[in-house]
Motif scaffolding. Structure first.
Motif, PDB file in Angstrom:
ATOM      1  N   ILE A  20       0.783  -1.352  -0.100  1.00 44.16           N
ATOM      2  CA  ILE A  20       0.083   0.110   0.077  1.00 44.16           C
ATOM      3  C   ILE A  20       0.705   1.235   0.094  1.00 44.16           C
ATOM      4  CG2 ILE A  20      -1.510   1.303   1.487  1.00 44.16           C
ATOM      5  CD1 ILE A  20      -2.767  -1.336   2.226  1.00 44.16           C
ATOM      6  N   MET A  21       2.073   1.191   0.947  1.00 47.86           N
ATOM      7  CA  MET A  21       2.780   2.373   0.862  1.00 47.86           C
ATOM      8  C   MET A  21       3.641   2.644  -0.392  1.00 47.86           C
ATOM      9  SD  MET A  21       2.467   3.988   3.693  1.00 47.86           S
ATOM     10  CE  MET A  21       3.634   4.814   3.724  1.00 47.86           C
ATOM     11  N   LEU A  22       3.787   1.460  -1.193  1.00 44.05           N
ATOM     12  CA  LEU A  22       4.313   1.478  -2.586  1.00 44.05           C
ATOM     13  C   LEU A  22       3.723   2.458  -3.409  1.00 44.05           C
ATOM     14  CD1 LEU A  22       6.973   0.713  -4.463  1.00 44.05           C
ATOM     15  CD2 LEU A  22       5.526  -1.606  -4.595  1.00 44.05           C
ATOM     16  N   SER A  23       2.432   2.181  -3.260  1.00 46.37           N
ATOM     17  CA  SER A  23       1.511   2.898  -4.295  1.00 46.37           C
ATOM     18  C   SER A  23       1.524   4.344  -4.236  1.00 46.37           C
ATOM     19  CB  SER A  23       0.108   2.765  -3.886  1.00 46.37           C
ATOM     20  OG  SER A  23      -0.360   3.093  -2.928  1.00 46.37           O
ATOM     21  N   LEU A  24       2.375   4.991  -3.000  1.00 48.96           N
ATOM     22  CA  LEU A  24       2.421   6.325  -2.888  1.00 48.96           C
ATOM     23  C   LEU A  24       3.494   6.926  -4.086  1.00 48.96           C
ATOM     24  CD1 LEU A  24       2.837   7.014   0.958  1.00 48.96           C
ATOM     25  CD2 LEU A  24       1.101   7.703  -0.652  1.00 48.96           C
ATOM     26  N   PHE A  25       4.232   5.940  -4.391  1.00 48.00           N
ATOM     27  CA  PHE A  25       5.265   6.345  -5.533  1.00 48.00           C
ATOM     28  C   PHE A  25       4.935   6.291  -6.948  1.00 48.00           C
ATOM     29  CE2 PHE A  25       7.460   5.067  -1.408  1.00 48.00           C
ATOM     30  CZ  PHE A  25       8.318   6.110  -1.230  1.00 48.00           C
ATOM     31  N   LEU A  26       3.745   5.629  -7.014  1.00 47.43           N
ATOM     32  CA  LEU A  26       3.018   5.309  -8.318  1.00 47.43           C
ATOM     33  C   LEU A  26       2.218   6.512  -8.912  1.00 47.43           C
ATOM     34  CD1 LEU A  26       2.359   1.658  -7.990  1.00 47.43           C
ATOM     35  CD2 LEU A  26       4.467   2.648  -8.912  1.00 47.43           C
ATOM     36  N   PRO A  27       2.511   7.332  -9.996  1.00 48.94           N
ATOM     37  CA  PRO A  27       1.492   8.117 -10.256  1.00 48.94           C
ATOM     38  C   PRO A  27       0.219   7.618 -10.613  1.00 48.94           C
ATOM     39  CG  PRO A  27       3.716   8.304 -11.550  1.00 48.94           C
ATOM     40  CD  PRO A  27       3.666   7.150 -10.686  1.00 48.94           C
ATOM     41  N   GLY A  28      -0.874   8.358 -10.160  1.00 53.63           N
ATOM     42  CA  GLY A  28      -2.268   7.878 -10.590  1.00 53.63           C
ATOM     43  C   GLY A  28      -2.419   7.876 -11.873  1.00 53.63           C
ATOM     44  N   VAL A  29      -1.874   8.604 -12.694  1.00 53.68           N
ATOM     45  CA  VAL A  29      -2.228   8.680 -14.205  1.00 53.68           C
ATOM     46  C   VAL A  29      -1.588   7.512 -15.047  1.00 53.68           C
ATOM     47  CG1 VAL A  29       0.022   9.554 -14.837  1.00 53.68           C
ATOM     48  CG2 VAL A  29      -1.882   9.814 -16.259  1.00 53.68           C
ATOM     49  N   GLU A  44      -8.788   2.834  -3.191  1.00 52.79           N
ATOM     50  CA  GLU A  44      -8.386   3.351  -1.767  1.00 52.79           C
ATOM     51  C   GLU A  44      -7.387   4.270  -2.041  1.00 52.79           C
ATOM     52  OE1 GLU A  44      -9.242   4.588   1.168  1.00 52.79           O
ATOM     53  OE2 GLU A  44      -9.895   2.413   1.489  1.00 52.79           O
ATOM     54  N   SER A  45      -7.164   5.540  -0.880  1.00 56.34           N
ATOM     55  CA  SER A  45      -6.175   6.128  -0.916  1.00 56.34           C
ATOM     56  C   SER A  45      -5.245   6.045   0.497  1.00 56.34           C
ATOM     57  CB  SER A  45      -6.790   7.592  -0.806  1.00 56.34           C
ATOM     58  OG  SER A  45      -5.563   8.501  -0.429  1.00 56.34           O
ATOM     59  N   VAL A  46      -3.871   5.962   0.222  1.00 53.70           N
ATOM     60  CA  VAL A  46      -2.952   5.715   1.307  1.00 53.70           C
ATOM     61  C   VAL A  46      -2.913   6.705   2.372  1.00 53.70           C
ATOM     62  CG1 VAL A  46      -0.549   5.455   2.062  1.00 53.70           C
ATOM     63  CG2 VAL A  46      -1.536   4.558  -0.126  1.00 53.70           C
ATOM     64  N   PHE A  47      -3.278   8.205   1.985  1.00 53.87           N
ATOM     65  CA  PHE A  47      -3.539   9.136   3.068  1.00 53.87           C
ATOM     66  C   PHE A  47      -4.576   8.910   3.678  1.00 53.87           C
ATOM     67  CE2 PHE A  47      -5.661  13.198   3.819  1.00 53.87           C
ATOM     68  CZ  PHE A  47      -4.509  13.679   4.849  1.00 53.87           C
ATOM     69  N   TYR A  48      -5.869   8.577   3.281  1.00 56.14           N
ATOM     70  CA  TYR A  48      -6.938   8.233   4.353  1.00 56.14           C
ATOM     71  C   TYR A  48      -6.677   6.956   5.084  1.00 56.14           C
ATOM     72  CZ  TYR A  48      -8.937  11.322   0.949  1.00 56.14           C
ATOM     73  OH  TYR A  48      -9.314  12.700  -0.021  1.00 56.14           O
ATOM     74  N   LEU A  49      -5.996   6.009   4.804  1.00 55.36           N
ATOM     75  CA  LEU A  49      -5.792   4.873   5.606  1.00 55.36           C
ATOM     76  C   LEU A  49      -4.721   5.177   6.779  1.00 55.36           C
ATOM     77  CD1 LEU A  49      -5.492   1.605   2.946  1.00 55.36           C
ATOM     78  CD2 LEU A  49      -7.165   2.054   4.830  1.00 55.36           C
ATOM     79  N   MET A  50      -3.702   5.975   6.308  1.00 50.07           N
ATOM     80  CA  MET A  50      -2.850   6.278   7.302  1.00 50.07           C
ATOM     81  C   MET A  50      -3.236   7.494   8.496  1.00 50.07           C
ATOM     82  SD  MET A  50       0.584   7.119   4.929  1.00 50.07           S
ATOM     83  CE  MET A  50       1.597   7.621   6.343  1.00 50.07           C
ATOM     84  N   LEU A  51      -4.193   8.253   7.999  1.00 53.46           N
ATOM     85  CA  LEU A  51      -4.945   9.199   8.944  1.00 53.46           C
ATOM     86  C   LEU A  51      -5.855   8.652   9.911  1.00 53.46           C
ATOM     87  CD1 LEU A  51      -5.520  12.142   9.570  1.00 53.46           C
ATOM     88  CD2 LEU A  51      -7.289  12.295   7.755  1.00 53.46           C
ATOM     89  N   LEU A  52      -6.663   7.804   9.380  1.00 52.28           N
ATOM     90  CA  LEU A  52      -7.366   7.008  10.266  1.00 52.28           C
ATOM     91  C   LEU A  52      -7.046   5.846  10.782  1.00 52.28           C
ATOM     92  CD1 LEU A  52     -10.572   6.799  11.098  1.00 52.28           C
ATOM     93  CD2 LEU A  52     -11.201   5.434   9.152  1.00 52.28           C
ATOM     94  N   GLY A  53      -6.033   5.113  10.188  1.00 54.77           N
ATOM     95  CA  GLY A  53      -5.053   3.985  11.053  1.00 54.77           C
ATOM     96  C   GLY A  53      -4.556   4.623  12.226  1.00 54.77           C
ATOM     97  N   GLY A  54      -3.760   5.923  11.920  1.00 54.45           N
ATOM     98  CA  GLY A  54      -3.193   6.462  13.293  1.00 54.45           C
ATOM     99  C   GLY A  54      -4.056   6.765  14.422  1.00 54.45           C
ATOM    100  N   PHE A  55      -5.302   7.231  13.967  1.00 57.87           N
ATOM    101  CA  PHE A  55      -6.477   7.380  15.104  1.00 57.87           C
ATOM    102  C   PHE A  55      -6.681   5.964  15.763  1.00 57.87           C
ATOM    103  CE2 PHE A  55     -10.156   8.466  16.875  1.00 57.87           C
ATOM    104  CZ  PHE A  55      -9.989   9.705  17.414  1.00 57.87           C
ATOM    105  N   MET A  56      -6.769   5.195  14.835  1.00 63.41           N
ATOM    106  CA  MET A  56      -7.349   3.992  15.480  1.00 63.41           C
ATOM    107  C   MET A  56      -6.181   3.240  16.337  1.00 63.41           C
ATOM    108  SD  MET A  56      -9.617   2.208  12.586  1.00 63.41           S
ATOM    109  CE  MET A  56     -11.405   2.560  12.114  1.00 63.41           C
TER     110      MET A  56
END
Length: 278
Positions: free
Chosen positions: A110-119, A149-161
């Motif tokens: 999932i974190m690897l997808s941060l380095f892949l352009p969405g285009v 799914e977006s990594v940003f939202y997973l990290m944000l909500l995951g950090g809270f949980m």
């Protein structure tokens, strides 16, 4: 005791105020010009309107299709928000609160997808959507937006949980609660601030999404507000009815402004909680 301000403090405040004004000025200018006639706009863009032209908003709503586009946007954004928020919440719970083999590998992918352009995913996504018969469909667009799914939202909500104590789940397990009951009745209520924050960010993203609807929708009657603004702007090459276009842009800004004004405190608090507690 009042804190003494230094010259640097005053300078930074002035810079921030100037930055805020540079953002607000174009918005106010668009609203100001939307209340004029076209001759008044072309004669002097700074002059006051001789008479406030509310008819521009009616024309934008009916003739330029902004009313229909807002209804399409309500369906697209509402459906995408509900489905994707459920998936994000349950994914964040599984990846932060559950222990299973391969969890670290999944997080790494999932974190690897941060380095892949969405285009890069546009072509394969379009091929899949076409083969499934989901192109030119707002429902198909909802499915695509919800499953991406977006990594940003997973990290944000995951950090809270992750900050919630484990004792809560252990107590619920001892009381005979199932895994889904623990998730739905314990974790979700306690994670409400983080979920609301993610929901607001998702709303802004879906509402302002242009690329997806522009690629997958070919019927103008199904365009959401972002694509409709683009189409209205293209019409200006032939009609030059700029004041009506400004009125349409103002209509398009209203939902985002309302959401931000109502939930700005939750946005700031939720983002900070996710960053600090994670």
């Amino acid at each position: 005791m009042t804190e003494k301000r230094t010259f640097a403090d005053v300078l930074w405040r002035a810079v921030l105020y100037g930055w805020a004004l540079s953002i607000l000025f174009p918005l106010v200018w668009v609203i100001y010009e939307s209340l004029k006639t076209n001759p008044e706009f072309f004669q002097n863009i700074w002059a006051l309107p001789s008479r406030i032209q509310w008819q521009n908003y009616a024309n934008a709503w009916n003739e330029y299709g902004f009313g229909r586009a807002l209804l399409n946007t309500l369906y697209y954004v509402g459906g995408s928000l509900i489905v994707s928020l459920f998936f994000t919440t349950i994914n964040a719970y599984a990846l932060t609160r559950m222990q299973f083999k391969g969890r670290n590998l999944i997080w790494s992918l999932i974190m690897l997808s941060l380095f892949l352009p969405g285009v890069n995913a546009l072509v394969p996504q379009y091929v899949v959507m076409r083969e499934l018969g989901l192109t030119n469909s707002l429902t198909g667009l909802i499915i695509l937006s919800s499953l991406g799914e977006s990594v940003f939202y997973l990290m944000l909500l995951g950090g809270f949980m992750k900050s919630l104590p484990k004792d809560l789940e252990e107590s619920a397990t001892m009381d005979g609660a199932s895994l889904f009951q623990i998730f739905w009745r314990v974790i979700v209520p306690l994670s409400t601030p983080g979920i609301v924050t993610v929901a607001i960010f998702k709303f802004m993203g879906y509402y302002n999404n242009f690329m997806g609807p522009f690629i997958y929708l070919s019927d103008p009657d199904k365009y959401p507000i972002a694509v409709q603004m683009y189409q209205a702007n293209k019409l200006m090459e032939f009609s030059a009815d700029w004041v009506t276009l400004f009125a349409g842009v103002t209509i398009a800004m209203i939902p985002s402004i309302i959401i931000f004004v109502l939930f700005q405190r939750l946005i700031m608090e939720g983002a900070t909680m996710g960053a600090v507690k994670g």
